[in-house]
Design a protein around this motif. Sequence first.
Motif, mmCIF file in Angstrom:
data_model
loop_
_atom_site.group_PDB
_atom_site.id
_atom_site.type_symbol
_atom_site.label_atom_id
_atom_site.label_comp_id
_atom_site.label_asym_id
_atom_site.label_seq_id
_atom_site.Cartn_x
_atom_site.Cartn_y
_atom_site.Cartn_z
ATOM 1 N N UNK A 123 7.920 -4.395 28.958
ATOM 2 C CA UNK A 123 7.264 -4.948 27.775
ATOM 3 C C UNK A 123 7.193 -3.920 26.661
ATOM 4 N N UNK A 124 7.388 -4.384 25.421
ATOM 5 C CA UNK A 124 7.252 -3.513 24.267
ATOM 6 C C UNK A 124 6.445 -4.232 23.197
ATOM 7 N N UNK A 125 5.829 -3.461 22.316
ATOM 8 C CA UNK A 125 5.089 -4.022 21.185
ATOM 9 C C UNK A 125 5.144 -3.020 20.049
ATOM 10 N N UNK A 126 5.031 -3.539 18.819
ATOM 11 C CA UNK A 126 4.999 -2.663 17.664
ATOM 12 C C UNK A 126 4.248 -3.342 16.525
ATOM 13 N N UNK A 127 3.725 -2.522 15.615
ATOM 14 C CA UNK A 127 2.993 -3.010 14.462
ATOM 15 C C UNK A 127 2.447 -1.831 13.683
ATOM 16 N N UNK A 128 1.708 -2.127 12.632
ATOM 17 C CA UNK A 128 1.129 -1.053 11.829
ATOM 18 C C UNK A 128 -0.216 -0.601 12.359
#
Length: 325
Positions: free
Chosen positions: A100-105
């Motif tokens: 699983x991966x996630x990204x954001x500010x």
Amino acid sequence: MIEYLLTAFFVAQPVPVASAAPGAAPAAPRKEEPRLREPVEITSKRVRGSRDQAIFSGDVVVKQRTMVLRCDEMTASYTGPREVTRVECAGNMRLVDEERTAQGERAVLDVPSGRLVVTGHPEARDPTTHLRGSEVRLLMGARGMEYEVDEAVVTLEAAPLRTPRKGGGKEGGAQRFPAEITARRVVGSPTQAIFTGDVVVKHRTLELRCDKMITYFSATREVSRAECVGHVRAQDGARQARGERAELNVPTGVLRLTGNPEARDATTHLRGSEVRMTIGDANFEVKDAVVTVESAPSVPQGKGAGKGPPGKSPDNSQSGSTRQP
């Protein structure tokens, strides 16, 4: 510039013991479950701390069990015993947890619940799911992807299409077509996802709209079936259909509509108790059918043949126990 290393503890709250019912025999004494303490390693270019929090800045990297989280700045809040209870990340947040991966500010992790909230153009994905929206909420530590997304755009891997070989015989090679789904909100688990509010599905040549949809996943986390409820509208090329409920069998591509269903193409209007259409096929199947067929223009007779607009005969309707094959 000096790089700092801090080892802290992530804490999970103990599960409360249910009280005994009135009049029931007292339960046998049990030892209190110890709190789960999972060490977390944090590195950064700089750190400044106080009694209840620490602020890390510059190439922040957080490692805890299988999770690696990176960001520009992070604030860790902790209790009296210096147990981390909340983590706030700002700037170029990227997270990897096995597949699983996630990204954001920005991201906020509530440690006791394991809930991670990502904002600022957030995205998350695993091998079969890609999530985008205004806010993505993930449950860390869960087996498989568990998520909630607002203003969601979700791309799901669909079960392979069953294609028969030409001339009969066994099925041909598997063809995979992902499904893109938008909705006001989606809540997902390893076995299903529930979409609500202005649901729009785009799969192969089909566009499907409804108020609420539940997708069911196979053991390999591919969409195998979808159920739609409320103001269902389907369009596949020149064909259109509507009803109150619909069920899509993804491997066969068959969409079944019920609840006062109707269907039409360029020349035919159909009503009945059930309408079936196959994605990419030109035909409908209707139970208890009422069929209205557009007639061909009449051919002018006599001297005036070929002059003026052609006449048009009334529609021909068939009703009763007629069934479309």
